[in-house]
Design a protein around this motif. Structure first.
Motif, short mmCIF file in Angstrom:
data_model
loop_
_atom_site.label_atom_id
_atom_site.label_comp_id
_atom_site.label_asym_id
_atom_site.label_seq_id
_atom_site.Cartn_x
_atom_site.Cartn_y
_atom_site.Cartn_z
N ARG A 157 0.70 -1.27 0.07
CA ARG A 157 0.01 -0.09 0.03
C ARG A 157 0.87 1.35 0.05
O ARG A 157 0.60 2.01 -0.63
N SER A 158 1.82 1.12 0.82
CA SER A 158 2.85 2.40 0.93
C SER A 158 3.45 2.68 -0.48
O SER A 158 3.80 3.81 -0.77
N ARG A 210 1.23 4.13 -2.94
CA ARG A 210 0.72 5.35 -2.51
C ARG A 210 1.87 6.37 -2.93
O ARG A 210 1.84 7.43 -3.66
N ILE A 237 -6.15 -3.97 -2.49
CA ILE A 237 -5.18 -2.77 -2.54
C ILE A 237 -4.86 -2.62 -4.17
O ILE A 237 -5.09 -1.51 -4.56
N ARG A 257 -7.89 -0.80 -5.80
CA ARG A 257 -8.13 0.31 -5.32
C ARG A 257 -6.90 1.49 -6.27
O ARG A 257 -7.53 2.27 -6.96
N TYR A 258 -5.78 0.81 -6.31
CA TYR A 258 -4.93 1.60 -6.98
C TYR A 258 -5.02 1.43 -8.87
O TYR A 258 -4.61 2.29 -9.49
#
Length: 88
Positions: free
Chosen positions: A30-31, A34, A61, A64-65
């Motif tokens: 996730r990081s 992002r 994840i 979403r991205y």
């Protein structure tokens, strides 16, 4: 899982490499995504060739991205537990 990042001239590369499972694996992914999405690069590449399967908790994840303005492009090579290639 280990996550490596490489900033390329026109894109951003996120590389997943297998290691001992950890509770923070999803957080690392996730990081990294992002950070990649905020890099200003036109393309984000996710290299799954270094892992034998993608844990199910990472699918939301990636979903979403995958919906962001410049969606990630996934490199072939990530094999799911069912033996199917995970491409987006």
């Amino acid at each position: 899982m280990q996550v490596y990042r490489e900033i390329l001239p026109n894109s951003y590369l996120v590389i997943l490499v297998e290691s001992a499972p950890a509770a923070t694996d999803a957080g690392l992914l996730r990081s990294a995504l992002r950070q990649a999405s905020r890099s200003g690069k036109e393309q984000v590449w996710l290299d799954c060739s270094g892992i034998s399967f993608l844990p199910l908790d990472m699918l939301p994840i990636l979903t979403r991205y995958g919906r962001m303005a410049a969606p990630p492009t996934y490199l072939p090579g990530c094999v799911s537990p069912a033996g199917h290639c995970c491409r987006y």
